[in-house]
Design a protein around this motif. Sequence first.
Motif, PDB file in Angstrom:
ATOM      1  N   VAL A 223      10.758   5.700  -6.521  1.00  0.00           N
ATOM      2  CA  VAL A 223      10.129   4.784  -5.567  1.00  0.00           C
ATOM      3  C   VAL A 223      11.058   3.626  -5.258  1.00  0.00           C
ATOM      4  CG1 VAL A 223       8.242   3.178  -5.269  1.00  0.00           C
ATOM      5  CG2 VAL A 223       7.806   5.404  -6.251  1.00  0.00           C
ATOM      6  N   ILE A 224      11.677   3.080  -6.311  1.00  0.00           N
ATOM      7  CA  ILE A 224      12.596   1.967  -6.084  1.00  0.00           C
ATOM      8  C   ILE A 224      13.730   2.414  -5.180  1.00  0.00           C
ATOM      9  CG2 ILE A 224      14.281   0.471  -7.217  1.00  0.00           C
ATOM     10  CD1 ILE A 224      12.372   0.372  -9.595  1.00  0.00           C
ATOM     11  N   TYR A 225      14.239   3.613  -5.457  1.00  0.00           N
ATOM     12  CA  TYR A 225      15.344   4.131  -4.652  1.00  0.00           C
ATOM     13  C   TYR A 225      14.935   4.244  -3.190  1.00  0.00           C
ATOM     14  CZ  TYR A 225      18.505   7.583  -2.677  1.00  0.00           C
ATOM     15  OH  TYR A 225      19.367   8.241  -1.863  1.00  0.00           O
ATOM     16  N   VAL A 226      13.747   4.825  -2.932  1.00  0.00           N
ATOM     17  CA  VAL A 226      13.329   5.046  -1.550  1.00  0.00           C
ATOM     18  C   VAL A 226      13.079   3.721  -0.836  1.00  0.00           C
ATOM     19  CG1 VAL A 226      11.455   5.940  -0.128  1.00  0.00           C
ATOM     20  CG2 VAL A 226      12.413   7.334  -1.943  1.00  0.00           C
TER      21      VAL A 226
ATOM     22  N   ILE B 244      -0.391   9.939   4.895  1.00  0.00           N
ATOM     23  CA  ILE B 244      -0.072   8.576   5.325  1.00  0.00           C
ATOM     24  C   ILE B 244       1.418   8.302   5.170  1.00  0.00           C
ATOM     25  CG2 ILE B 244      -0.476   6.148   4.785  1.00  0.00           C
ATOM     26  CD1 ILE B 244      -3.361   6.892   4.203  1.00  0.00           C
ATOM     27  N   VAL B 245       1.992   8.777   4.049  1.00  0.00           N
ATOM     28  CA  VAL B 245       3.425   8.555   3.849  1.00  0.00           C
ATOM     29  C   VAL B 245       4.224   9.227   4.954  1.00  0.00           C
ATOM     30  CG1 VAL B 245       5.356   9.172   2.347  1.00  0.00           C
ATOM     31  CG2 VAL B 245       3.299   8.207   1.367  1.00  0.00           C
ATOM     32  N   LEU B 246       3.841  10.447   5.305  1.00  0.00           N
ATOM     33  CA  LEU B 246       4.585  11.172   6.332  1.00  0.00           C
ATOM     34  C   LEU B 246       4.387  10.541   7.712  1.00  0.00           C
ATOM     35  CD1 LEU B 246       6.346  13.661   5.934  1.00  0.00           C
ATOM     36  CD2 LEU B 246       4.528  15.018   6.918  1.00  0.00           C
ATOM     37  N   MET B 247       3.133  10.180   8.025  1.00  0.00           N
ATOM     38  CA  MET B 247       2.855   9.622   9.353  1.00  0.00           C
ATOM     39  C   MET B 247       3.513   8.260   9.528  1.00  0.00           C
ATOM     40  SD  MET B 247       1.430  11.792  11.123  1.00  0.00           S
ATOM     41  CE  MET B 247       1.328  10.814  12.597  1.00  0.00           C
TER      42      MET B 247
ATOM     43  N   ILE C   8       0.835  -1.192   0.000  1.00  0.00           N
ATOM     44  CA  ILE C   8       0.000   0.000   0.000  1.00  0.00           C
ATOM     45  C   ILE C   8       0.873   1.246   0.000  1.00  0.00           C
ATOM     46  CG2 ILE C   8      -1.726   1.294   1.297  1.00  0.00           C
ATOM     47  CD1 ILE C   8      -2.840  -1.282   2.277  1.00  0.00           C
ATOM     48  N   PHE C   9       1.939   1.175   0.774  1.00  0.00           N
ATOM     49  CA  PHE C   9       2.846   2.319   0.863  1.00  0.00           C
ATOM     50  C   PHE C   9       3.418   2.658  -0.508  1.00  0.00           C
ATOM     51  CE2 PHE C   9       7.151   3.989   1.559  1.00  0.00           C
ATOM     52  CZ  PHE C   9       6.812   5.142   2.232  1.00  0.00           C
TER      53      PHE C   9
ATOM     54  N   LEU D 235       0.778   4.393  -2.527  1.00  0.00           N
ATOM     55  CA  LEU D 235       0.548   5.764  -2.069  1.00  0.00           C
ATOM     56  C   LEU D 235       1.696   6.673  -2.466  1.00  0.00           C
ATOM     57  CD1 LEU D 235      -0.859   5.085   1.490  1.00  0.00           C
ATOM     58  CD2 LEU D 235      -2.080   5.981  -0.469  1.00  0.00           C
ATOM     59  N   PHE D 236       2.897   6.097  -2.427  1.00  0.00           N
ATOM     60  CA  PHE D 236       4.068   6.901  -2.763  1.00  0.00           C
ATOM     61  C   PHE D 236       4.011   7.337  -4.218  1.00  0.00           C
ATOM     62  CE2 PHE D 236       8.425   8.123  -3.260  1.00  0.00           C
ATOM     63  CZ  PHE D 236       8.742   8.586  -1.998  1.00  0.00           C
ATOM     64  N   ILE D 237       3.609   6.411  -5.095  1.00  0.00           N
ATOM     65  CA  ILE D 237       3.473   6.782  -6.510  1.00  0.00           C
ATOM     66  C   ILE D 237       2.378   7.833  -6.667  1.00  0.00           C
ATOM     67  CG2 ILE D 237       2.869   5.938  -8.798  1.00  0.00           C
ATOM     68  CD1 ILE D 237       4.137   3.312  -8.058  1.00  0.00           C
ATOM     69  N   LEU D 238       1.269   7.644  -5.946  1.00  0.00           N
ATOM     70  CA  LEU D 238       0.173   8.610  -6.013  1.00  0.00           C
ATOM     71  C   LEU D 238       0.664  10.001  -5.641  1.00  0.00           C
ATOM     72  CD1 LEU D 238      -3.080   7.105  -4.492  1.00  0.00           C
ATOM     73  CD2 LEU D 238      -2.691   8.009  -6.767  1.00  0.00           C
ATOM     74  N   ARG D 239       1.572  10.047  -4.652  1.00  0.00           N
ATOM     75  CA  ARG D 239       2.067  11.333  -4.173  1.00  0.00           C
ATOM     76  C   ARG D 239       2.881  12.037  -5.236  1.00  0.00           C
ATOM     77  NH1 ARG D 239       6.289  12.364   0.543  1.00  0.00           N
ATOM     78  NH2 ARG D 239       6.555  14.437  -0.242  1.00  0.00           N
ATOM     79  N   MET D 240       3.500  11.254  -6.132  1.00  0.00           N
ATOM     80  CA  MET D 240       4.361  11.847  -7.161  1.00  0.00           C
ATOM     81  C   MET D 240       3.549  12.450  -8.301  1.00  0.00           C
ATOM     82  SD  MET D 240       7.587  11.225  -6.492  1.00  0.00           S
ATOM     83  CE  MET D 240       8.458  10.312  -5.253  1.00  0.00           C
ATOM     84  N   ILE D 241       2.301  12.063  -8.443  1.00  0.00           N
ATOM     85  CA  ILE D 241       1.523  12.499  -9.605  1.00  0.00           C
ATOM     86  C   ILE D 241       1.091  13.950  -9.428  1.00  0.00           C
ATOM     87  CG2 ILE D 241      -0.586  12.105 -10.908  1.00  0.00           C
ATOM     88  CD1 ILE D 241      -0.357   9.176 -10.053  1.00  0.00           C
ATOM     89  N   PRO D 242       1.339  14.777 -10.422  1.00  0.00           N
ATOM     90  CA  PRO D 242       0.935  16.181 -10.291  1.00  0.00           C
ATOM     91  C   PRO D 242      -0.575  16.307 -10.155  1.00  0.00           C
ATOM     92  CG  PRO D 242       2.236  15.826 -12.276  1.00  0.00           C
ATOM     93  CD  PRO D 242       2.014  14.499 -11.686  1.00  0.00           C
TER      94      PRO D 242
END
Lengths: 280, 204
Positions: B193-196, A160-163, A114-115, A118-125
């Motif tokens: 993402v892979i890096y992190v 969520i990523v930060l917490m 899930i993380f 979410l991380f990819i979602l965070r990258m999307i403009p």
Amino acid sequence: MFCIDRDGKNKGINNIMKKGKLILVISIGFVLLWTLLPIYCLIINSLSPISTLGSLFPQTITFEYYTQLFRGSGTIYNVVVNSFIVSIVTVIITILIGVPGGYGVSRWTKGKYIFTGLFILRMIPPISFLIPWFFILWKLNLLDTRIGLIIAYVRLPFTIVLMKGFFDSIPIELEEAAKIDGATFFQTFLKIIVPLSLNGVVVVALFTFIHSYFEFMYAVVLTRVNAKTFSVYIAGFSTEHGVQYQSMLATSFIGMIPMILLYTFFQKYIVSGLKVGLDK
Amino acid sequence: MALLCNEKFPGAKLLSGIILIPMLLIPTSAATLWQFMYHPSLGIFNKLLKLIGLSGKAWLSETSTVLSAIIFTDIWSWTPWMFLILYAGLQSLNESILEAAKVEGATYLQSLWYMIIPMMKEIIFTALLLKGISTFSTFGYVQVMTQGGPGGASHILSTYVYKMSFMLLDYGKGSAYAIIVLVLSIILSIPIVIYVLYRSRWEK
């Protein structure tokens, strides 16, 4: 500069010291000019009448444009109220959903997948989601309402990523100890985990507040008249027929005040939040 | 800049406070403020140029200068964030190593190049990354300052999507562009993402 300043008491390197001091002074001057020139422009021009607009030094000072904002029709009260309600409610909702969410992602064994998502979602403009949001809120009849804007502003991936980063630093043994002592799951979460990660909660709240207070792209599309926030209101001064510079600059200055207060009270949280945000 | 404020001189704290001021301004205000400063007859840049004896320019309505003008604004308003990140990084450095280098006779530039920058490599990298991602989604500055003009010279992806869908009301085309942005950003984010995710594994 580094070595020179700290070796300041040693004799014999006077020459280098002078050179270092000169560089120091020049760089301070440059920094001050870079930062303060626009701010100087902002304050001076928001105070000058239309005849002397744009002059380098103020000749006459008028508070007309500030008082104008609070008088008659089209006052900024509505805008101020909108901005605050939207920002504060967004913060509350984000915390209520995002903090338990971050805890779940941090502790669940499969949370890693899930993380990643979410991380990819965070990258999307955010522009990618603008049109979908517009249609969703249109169909729900929530365009130009505060509720609609709030729904679009709640940024769960970010929270969520930060917490998760904050929760990861709390040892799991603490929870086990609490369990042995007979605490229920919710007691553990509310009385042990949340107080320990309070720092993180404040950071998330601050960043969410700043984000929703500053946001322009969503606000300009999703609001028309009733739910205008500061960003849209300020941009509204520049029309095709020219720009009302003084009113705009005066509004900008008023919009800056809450941020100044916020920053003076929560400075250390912003710095620590950036540190954690960088780690993750 | 961050280096400067890590120095110990009187007023360093005040200076770091001053540097943060642009951060407090609402981005839209910053955009309109700079638009005012670039104004051909009222703006401060042209006034200053006139003082030196040069003739000014209509910064925002010439295709050759418009992009640099906007970039300049963006840099200005991002300075405080970058400053905060790098400053936090600098303060977490191990000072005794630097002291040792000084004892060995390293000059300031040497210790900057060989010690501070390598030690802060990761922080600088993440700061650049962060800025890169957010620049990809810049919208406010361009929209407020020029609305993509003159003649589309300053359009970026997000303003173009906005123009397509909300000014020309061609939602289909706008959505298509939005999807392109989406795909592009996902492709760009995969290495990050892979890096992190696997960084800790590499370090062990």
